[in-house]
Design an enzyme around this catalytic site. Structure first.
Site, mmCIF file in Angstrom:
data_model
loop_
_atom_site.group_PDB
_atom_site.id
_atom_site.type_symbol
_atom_site.label_atom_id
_atom_site.label_comp_id
_atom_site.label_asym_id
_atom_site.label_seq_id
_atom_site.Cartn_x
_atom_site.Cartn_y
_atom_site.Cartn_z
ATOM 1 N N THR A 75 41.644 -22.716 34.598
ATOM 2 C CA THR A 75 41.253 -22.028 35.833
ATOM 3 C C THR A 75 41.678 -22.841 37.051
ATOM 4 O O THR A 75 41.796 -24.066 36.975
ATOM 5 C CB THR A 75 39.725 -21.798 35.880
ATOM 6 O OG1 THR A 75 39.386 -21.089 37.077
ATOM 7 C CG2 THR A 75 38.930 -23.090 35.834
ATOM 8 N N GLY A 126 34.680 -23.587 41.677
ATOM 9 C CA GLY A 126 33.284 -23.184 41.456
ATOM 10 C C GLY A 126 33.054 -22.864 39.989
ATOM 11 O O GLY A 126 32.084 -23.301 39.370
ATOM 12 N N LYS A 127 33.992 -22.122 39.435
ATOM 13 C CA LYS A 127 33.909 -21.749 38.029
ATOM 14 C C LYS A 127 34.051 -22.979 37.134
ATOM 15 O O LYS A 127 33.299 -23.169 36.177
ATOM 16 C CB LYS A 127 35.050 -20.757 37.762
ATOM 17 C CG LYS A 127 34.931 -20.008 36.494
ATOM 18 C CD LYS A 127 36.232 -19.316 36.187
ATOM 19 C CE LYS A 127 36.223 -17.874 36.547
ATOM 20 N NZ LYS A 127 37.282 -17.113 35.844
ATOM 21 N N ASP A 172 37.287 -15.112 31.859
ATOM 22 C CA ASP A 172 37.518 -14.028 32.802
ATOM 23 C C ASP A 172 36.164 -13.407 33.087
ATOM 24 O O ASP A 172 35.362 -13.199 32.175
ATOM 25 C CB ASP A 172 38.482 -12.985 32.231
ATOM 26 C CG ASP A 172 39.101 -12.172 33.347
ATOM 27 O OD1 ASP A 172 39.795 -12.767 34.196
ATOM 28 O OD2 ASP A 172 38.887 -10.947 33.395
ATOM 29 N N SER A 173 35.906 -13.160 34.349
ATOM 30 C CA SER A 173 34.581 -12.672 34.712
ATOM 31 C C SER A 173 34.703 -11.656 35.825
ATOM 32 O O SER A 173 35.760 -11.520 36.455
ATOM 33 C CB SER A 173 33.697 -13.843 35.142
ATOM 34 O OG SER A 173 34.401 -14.694 36.023
ATOM 35 N N GLY A 197 32.105 -16.987 45.346
ATOM 36 C CA GLY A 197 32.397 -15.572 45.129
ATOM 37 C C GLY A 197 31.290 -14.641 45.619
ATOM 38 O O GLY A 197 30.869 -14.694 46.771
#
Ligand code: IMP
Length: 201
Positions: free
Chosen positions: A12, A16-17, A74-75, A158
């Protein structure tokens, strides 16, 4: 005899992720690194309207270019009033270059006339762990809640400032990672991934 620590690369470019994913791997005996130059290396791999296909594509690409086990995620945010949109297109909602604030404002604008009881939404996370051989496992998590009427809080990333998880009155942007990491879609998917890794590392 020294046992080598297995390596895992996070596929990624979203800090944040990555921060959240790394937190859930703290108890697993793997050395976690973020994929260097991730934007370029993952260019073109996602874009399907399917979380699982996108997560697998990211994990496989990273595993292939780094020659290491890779974790891709994936979100997206699914809003009931919008028929499940933006969903897997959440990162590209409005435009791929839109800021989180622009996306949140656009979403709030679309729901301007939507009554409180019709603002149900859920976050979905699909985690894929791939080996350089191409072998892959996937893990899914969800977090239900509703969309706030305004952006609140500046913690997280996000859509966090517009998402109120079930059982709370504050947004994830106000609640922060201490609460978010206990109930988020990512926490649910990563609990399953962690269980798998702890049994297989
Ligand atoms: P992707 O998985 O890289 O396609 O990006 C998913 C997008 O969904 C992110 O860029 C955010 O806009 C949104 N998203 C996914 N998970 C979260 C979260 O935990 N908080 C807020 N927004 C999220």
């Amino acid at each position: 005899m020294i046992k080598a620590i297995p390596m895992m690369v996070l596929a990624t470019s979203n800090f944040g992720k990555a921060r959240e994913l790394a937190h859930f791997l703290e108890s697993v005996p793997v050395k976690v690194t973020m994929l260097c130059d991730a934007k370029a290396k993952l260019d073109g791999v996602e874009g399907k309207s399917d979380y699982e296909q996108n997560a697998i594509a990211k994990a496989r690409r990273a595993a292939e270019v780094e020659g290491k086990t890779a974790l891709g995620e994936d979100s997206g945010l699914e809003v009931e009033w919008l028929g499940g949109k933006p969903g897997p297109m959440s990162a590209r909602y409005v435009s791929p270059d839109a800021t989180a604030t622009q996306k949140n404002e656009a979403l709030l604008g679309e729901l301007e006339k939507t009554p409180d009881e019709e603002r149900a939404a859920k976050f979905v996370s699909l985690v894929a762990i791939a080996e350089p051989s191409g072998a892959v496992r996937t893990f899914r998590g969800e977090c239900s809640g509703r969309i706030a009427v305004e952006e609140r809080g500046n913690r997280g990333f996000g859509y966090d400032p517009v998402f109120i998880p079930d059982g709370y009155e504050k947004t994830l942007g106000e609640l922060g990672v201490e609460v978010k990491n206990k109930l988020s879609h990512r926490a649910m998917a990563m609990a399953k991934a962690r269980e798998y890794l702890e049994a297989n590392c």
